[in-house]
Write a protein that holds these residues in place. Structure first.
Motif, PDB file in Angstrom:
ATOM      1  N   PHE A 163       0.818  -1.206   0.000  1.00  8.82           N
ATOM      2  CA  PHE A 163       0.000   0.000   0.000  1.00  8.82           C
ATOM      3  C   PHE A 163       0.859   1.266   0.000  1.00  8.82           C
ATOM      4  O   PHE A 163       0.483   2.290   0.556  1.00  8.82           O
ATOM      5  CB  PHE A 163      -0.954  -0.014   1.203  1.00  8.82           C
ATOM      6  N   ASN A 164       2.007   1.196  -0.656  1.00 17.05           N
ATOM      7  CA  ASN A 164       2.887   2.351  -0.784  1.00 17.05           C
ATOM      8  C   ASN A 164       2.073   3.516  -1.368  1.00 17.05           C
ATOM      9  O   ASN A 164       1.445   3.371  -2.412  1.00 17.05           O
ATOM     10  CB  ASN A 164       4.049   1.993  -1.709  1.00 17.05           C
ATOM     11  N   PRO A 165       2.083   4.683  -0.719  1.00 11.08           N
ATOM     12  CA  PRO A 165       1.253   5.787  -1.199  1.00 11.08           C
ATOM     13  C   PRO A 165       1.653   6.321  -2.581  1.00 11.08           C
ATOM     14  O   PRO A 165       0.857   6.990  -3.227  1.00 11.08           O
ATOM     15  CB  PRO A 165       1.405   6.858  -0.109  1.00 11.08           C
ATOM     16  N   VAL A 166       2.831   6.011  -3.066  1.00 11.51           N
ATOM     17  CA  VAL A 166       3.203   6.449  -4.415  1.00 11.51           C
ATOM     18  C   VAL A 166       2.296   5.778  -5.463  1.00 11.51           C
ATOM     19  O   VAL A 166       2.123   6.288  -6.566  1.00 11.51           O
ATOM     20  CB  VAL A 166       4.705   6.210  -4.710  1.00 11.51           C
ATOM     21  N   HIS A 167       1.669   4.665  -5.071  1.00  9.88           N
ATOM     22  CA  HIS A 167       0.750   3.961  -5.968  1.00  9.88           C
ATOM     23  C   HIS A 167      -0.710   4.349  -5.744  1.00  9.88           C
ATOM     24  O   HIS A 167      -1.527   4.224  -6.655  1.00  9.88           O
ATOM     25  CB  HIS A 167       0.864   2.443  -5.772  1.00  9.88           C
ATOM     26  N   ALA A 192      -2.001  12.941  -3.762  1.00 15.70           N
ATOM     27  CA  ALA A 192      -1.368  14.081  -3.074  1.00 15.70           C
ATOM     28  C   ALA A 192       0.058  13.722  -2.652  1.00 15.70           C
ATOM     29  O   ALA A 192       0.985  14.523  -2.824  1.00 15.70           O
ATOM     30  CB  ALA A 192      -2.204  14.500  -1.878  1.00 15.70           C
ATOM     31  N   TYR A 193       0.228  12.540  -2.097  1.00 20.00           N
ATOM     32  CA  TYR A 193       1.570  12.096  -1.704  1.00 20.00           C
ATOM     33  C   TYR A 193       2.460  11.946  -2.943  1.00 20.00           C
ATOM     34  O   TYR A 193       3.578  12.449  -2.992  1.00 20.00           O
ATOM     35  CB  TYR A 193       1.489  10.764  -0.947  1.00 20.00           C
ATOM     36  N   ALA A 194       1.959  11.226  -3.944  1.00 22.22           N
ATOM     37  CA  ALA A 194       2.752  10.913  -5.137  1.00 22.22           C
ATOM     38  C   ALA A 194       3.145  12.175  -5.906  1.00 22.22           C
ATOM     39  O   ALA A 194       4.213  12.226  -6.514  1.00 22.22           O
ATOM     40  CB  ALA A 194       1.984   9.949  -6.035  1.00 22.22           C
ATOM     41  N   ALA A 195       2.301  13.209  -5.860  1.00 23.14           N
ATOM     42  CA  ALA A 195       2.605  14.459  -6.561  1.00 23.14           C
ATOM     43  C   ALA A 195       3.867  15.122  -6.014  1.00 23.14           C
ATOM     44  O   ALA A 195       4.532  15.880  -6.727  1.00 23.14           O
ATOM     45  CB  ALA A 195       1.419  15.418  -6.455  1.00 23.14           C
ATOM     46  N   ARG A 244       0.980   9.526  -9.283  1.00 17.74           N
ATOM     47  CA  ARG A 244       0.911   8.100  -8.980  1.00 17.74           C
ATOM     48  C   ARG A 244       1.505   7.260 -10.100  1.00 17.74           C
ATOM     49  O   ARG A 244       1.379   7.584 -11.276  1.00 17.74           O
ATOM     50  CB  ARG A 244      -0.535   7.684  -8.763  1.00 17.74           C
ATOM     51  N   ILE A 245       2.123   6.165  -9.689  1.00 15.57           N
ATOM     52  CA  ILE A 245       2.647   5.185 -10.636  1.00 15.57           C
ATOM     53  C   ILE A 245       2.155   3.798 -10.219  1.00 15.57           C
ATOM     54  O   ILE A 245       1.840   3.563  -9.054  1.00 15.57           O
ATOM     55  CB  ILE A 245       4.193   5.203 -10.716  1.00 15.57           C
TER      56      ILE A 245
END
Length: 153
Positions: A45-49, A53-56, A63-64
């Protein structure tokens, strides 16, 4: 020379039917649902995925998809097209070159690069493309059935 093949009518190619240069392709759409379901299946559940808001705020600027989600698309080709049903992964190397994002279409290409009749194993070149960019590649070693069982009547 590359020969593009489709799924075998039986569901899988046997060792004796495989040769260097056989290849199979599949196009997979990367969707919000696929990423969410992969997160749940893998417990990643990595927030980059999952969190825009986190991934930005990361180097990816949004997101990726999970890298192993793209690798799983390769597994789908190996398990259902080439070699297909009955094949079992022994090993896989992977390198990721570019991120995959929601909305991308990933073209997976699997190509037979060697056949070892003694061990009933094949080496497969595995490539993934999003548009013109190669997003991942690697080599898989897969064990393949030697012959089909006769059909019962």
């Amino acid at each position: 020379m590359t020969q593009l093949v489709h799924a075998h009518p039986s569901g899988g190619y046997i060792l004796e039917e495989l040769h260097v240069g056989m290849a199979a392709e599949k196009i997979v759409d990367v969707t919000e649902d696929r990423i969410r379901l992969f997160a749940e299946a893998s417990d990643d559940f990595n927030p980059v995925h999952l969190d825009e808001a986190y991934a930005a705020r990361t180097a990816y600027r949004g997101r990726i998809a999970h890298g192993l989600l793209s690798a799983a698309f390769g597994s789908a080709v190996v398990g259902t097209i080439l070699p297909g049903a009955g094949s079992i992964y022994v090993s896989q190397t992977l390198a990721f070159h570019f991120p995959v994002r929601i909305g991308d279409q990933v073209l997976i290409r699997i190509t037979v690069i060697s056949v070892d009749p003694e061990s009933a194993r094949v080496e497969l070149n595995c490539e993934g493309f999003a548009g013109e960019k190669m997003v991942m590649d690697g080599i898989a070693v897969v064990r393949v059935p030697r012959r089909r069982k006769p059909q019962s009547r």
